[in-house]
Design a protein around this motif. Structure first.
Motif, mmCIF file in Angstrom:
data_model
loop_
_atom_site.group_PDB
_atom_site.id
_atom_site.type_symbol
_atom_site.label_atom_id
_atom_site.label_comp_id
_atom_site.label_asym_id
_atom_site.label_seq_id
_atom_site.Cartn_x
_atom_site.Cartn_y
_atom_site.Cartn_z
ATOM 1 N N VAL A 34 0.865 -1.174 0.000
ATOM 2 C CA VAL A 34 0.000 0.000 0.000
ATOM 3 C C VAL A 34 0.905 1.228 0.000
ATOM 4 N N ASP A 35 0.628 2.166 -0.891
ATOM 5 C CA ASP A 35 1.409 3.406 -0.955
ATOM 6 C C ASP A 35 0.772 4.463 -0.069
ATOM 7 N N LEU A 36 1.542 4.975 0.870
ATOM 8 C CA LEU A 36 1.051 5.980 1.807
ATOM 9 C C LEU A 36 1.878 7.252 1.672
ATOM 10 N N ALA A 37 1.208 8.342 1.321
ATOM 11 C CA ALA A 37 1.888 9.637 1.206
ATOM 12 C C ALA A 37 1.443 10.537 2.353
ATOM 13 N N ILE A 38 2.383 11.071 3.095
ATOM 14 C CA ILE A 38 2.093 11.970 4.214
ATOM 15 C C ILE A 38 2.666 13.341 3.878
ATOM 16 N N GLU A 39 1.795 14.308 3.793
ATOM 17 C CA GLU A 39 2.221 15.666 3.467
ATOM 18 C C GLU A 39 2.772 16.359 4.717
ATOM 19 N N PRO A 40 3.701 17.290 4.535
ATOM 20 C CA PRO A 40 4.222 18.039 5.679
ATOM 21 C C PRO A 40 3.090 18.733 6.441
ATOM 22 N N GLY A 41 3.177 18.710 7.767
ATOM 23 C CA GLY A 41 2.178 19.374 8.594
ATOM 24 C C GLY A 41 0.952 18.549 8.910
ATOM 25 N N THR A 42 0.909 17.289 8.430
ATOM 26 C CA THR A 42 -0.252 16.447 8.703
ATOM 27 C C THR A 42 -0.280 16.049 10.187
ATOM 28 N N SER A 43 -1.435 16.171 10.823
ATOM 29 C CA SER A 43 -1.576 15.807 12.233
ATOM 30 C C SER A 43 -1.569 14.291 12.393
ATOM 31 N N ALA A 44 -1.417 13.837 13.641
ATOM 32 C CA ALA A 44 -1.444 12.400 13.906
ATOM 33 C C ALA A 44 -2.775 11.795 13.487
ATOM 34 N N ARG A 45 -3.851 12.514 13.755
ATOM 35 C CA ARG A 45 -5.160 12.026 13.334
ATOM 36 C C ARG A 45 -5.239 11.956 11.806
ATOM 37 N N GLY A 46 -4.678 12.972 11.140
ATOM 38 C CA GLY A 46 -4.660 12.979 9.678
ATOM 39 C C GLY A 46 -3.833 11.838 9.105
ATOM 40 N N VAL A 47 -2.726 11.512 9.767
ATOM 41 C CA VAL A 47 -1.884 10.397 9.327
ATOM 42 C C VAL A 47 -2.652 9.084 9.431
ATOM 43 N N ALA A 48 -3.350 8.901 10.548
ATOM 44 C CA ALA A 48 -4.135 7.683 10.728
ATOM 45 C C ALA A 48 -5.196 7.555 9.644
ATOM 46 N N GLN A 49 -5.884 8.648 9.353
ATOM 47 C CA GLN A 49 -6.920 8.612 8.329
ATOM 48 C C GLN A 49 -6.302 8.390 6.943
ATOM 49 N N ALA A 50 -5.143 9.002 6.668
ATOM 50 C CA ALA A 50 -4.472 8.823 5.380
ATOM 51 C C ALA A 50 -4.074 7.368 5.178
ATOM 52 N N ALA A 51 -3.634 6.716 6.264
ATOM 53 C CA ALA A 51 -3.252 5.305 6.171
ATOM 54 C C ALA A 51 -4.451 4.445 5.791
ATOM 55 N N VAL A 52 -5.584 4.712 6.426
ATOM 56 C CA VAL A 52 -6.800 3.947 6.127
ATOM 57 C C VAL A 52 -7.277 4.242 4.705
ATOM 58 N N ASP A 53 -7.246 5.511 4.306
ATOM 59 C CA ASP A 53 -7.668 5.881 2.955
ATOM 60 C C ASP A 53 -6.768 5.235 1.899
ATOM 61 N N ALA A 54 -5.499 5.037 2.225
ATOM 62 C CA ALA A 54 -4.556 4.435 1.272
ATOM 63 C C ALA A 54 -4.766 2.930 1.118
ATOM 64 N N GLY A 55 -5.403 2.308 2.126
ATOM 65 C CA GLY A 55 -5.638 0.874 2.015
ATOM 66 C C GLY A 55 -5.247 0.053 3.220
ATOM 67 N N VAL A 56 -4.834 0.708 4.304
ATOM 68 C CA VAL A 56 -4.560 -0.006 5.551
ATOM 69 C C VAL A 56 -5.910 -0.288 6.229
#
Length: 327
Positions: A34-56
């Motif tokens: 699964v490819d996970l892209a984290i943009e600068p300034g993303t909060s911990a909550r945003g990182v968790a949601q980005a991981a799920v949106d990417a396919g985790v």
């Protein structure tokens, strides 16, 4: 009261045990990886949601609370990551905190010209193409070097990059690397060189790079060209002619090609050509400014990768008869 307290302890232990079990269980993934892209300034909550949106396949709230409870939520780094099968919540956080990005690599080869560099960039895996359709001049403008010819200006090396990085970013790193290498070589130059500027050294180094069949001959090849420049003798080097022909060169250099005048034809024009003809490596840069002490003005290939050097035309002609004509 005592029974209630014991029950509470048991429940707490159960929760802790369940949490410990979950932290070490492989996460479900929509794909591998699964490819996970984290943009600068993303909060911990945003990182968790980005991981799920990417396919985790996990509850984003659980991931978020794990990041928070761990004490490392603020240490998560922006970047491009690959989440592979077997990744647990614990190892996922470790990867994000360490910044273990999914990296790719591209190698720019010594002796390549800029056309070959652009071709390699266009084929590089997961590299964002921002130079496609741009002229060489416009690329140099984007790199903040307007008016500078791109040939020879990028240092040949292997460059790693994160998935989704720009080809301009790779070129910018290679450009700065050549700046550093050229500056370092120029500061080590021998006295009384006929070369007046670092740019002239870069151009000569590119010729040395293309003319060298055996690494040990670089300093002598440089000596030949420095000696010729010193006395005003034509360089007469085939690689410059080939470069001037560009895509018209079919692999067979003919006499008419040697007579076809271009700015890079050192049989028809005196001195160094107006630009480098390829990317020189560190060894060629140093050889250009540290030529071997000799009176050699000629060299000819022996046929085994090495060259025979001569100080006079008569000696050179005998070497040509021996090594090229078998006489």
């Amino acid at each position: 009261m005592r029974i209630w307290f014991v029950g509470l302890l048991i429940a707490a232990a159960g929760v802790a045990g369940g949490a410990a079990w979950w932290l070490n269980q492989p996460l479900g993934l929509a794909g591998d990886p699964v490819d996970l892209a984290i943009e600068p300034g993303t909060s911990a909550r945003g990182v968790a949601q980005a991981a799920v949106d990417a396919g985790v396949q996990a509850d984003p709230t659980l991931l978020y609370w794990w990041f928070r409870v761990s004490g490392h939520a603020r240490e998560i780094r922006a970047g491009s990551y690959e989440i592979s099968a077997g990744t647990t919540p614990r190892s996922l956080l470790r990867k994000l905190v360490r910044g273990e990005e999914a990296l790719r690599a591209i190698t720019l080869v010594e002796g390549w010209n800029f056309r070959q560099v652009r071709e390699a960039l266009s084929k590089a895996e997961q590299l964002r193409q921002e130079t496609q359709g741009l002229s060489d001049d416009l690329i140099m403008q984007r790199l903040e070097r307007p008016g500078l010819h791109p040939e020879g200006r990028f240092f040949p090396d292997t460059y790693t990059y994160a998935k989704g990085s720009s080809d301009l970013a790779v070129l910018r790193r290679a450009l700065r690397a050549m700046d550093r290498q050229l500056d370092a070589a120029w500061r080590q130059r021998a006295p009384n060189l006929p070369l007046r500027t670092p740019d002239e050294a870069l151009t000569l180094a590119s010729i040395v790079e293309k003319e060298t069949g055996r690494p040990g001959d670089r300093a002598m090849i440089s000596s030949v060209f420095n000696n010729r420049l010193r006395i005003g003798m034509m360089l007469q080097t085939d690689p410059t002619v080939i470069y001037g022909l560009g895509t018209q060169f079919d692999g067979n250099l003919r006499r008419r090609d040697l007579l076809a005048d271009t700015p890079w034809n050192t049989y028809t024009r005196a001195g160094l050509p107006p630009t480098p003809i390829a990317m020189p490596g560190k060894a060629s840069l140093l050889a250009a400014v540290q030529p071997a002490p000799s009176k050699a003005l000629y060299f000819v290939a022996r046929g085994d990768g090495s060259s025979h050097f001569s100080a006079s035309l008569d000696e050179h002609n005998r070497a040509v008869n021996k090594y090229q004509r078998g006489q």
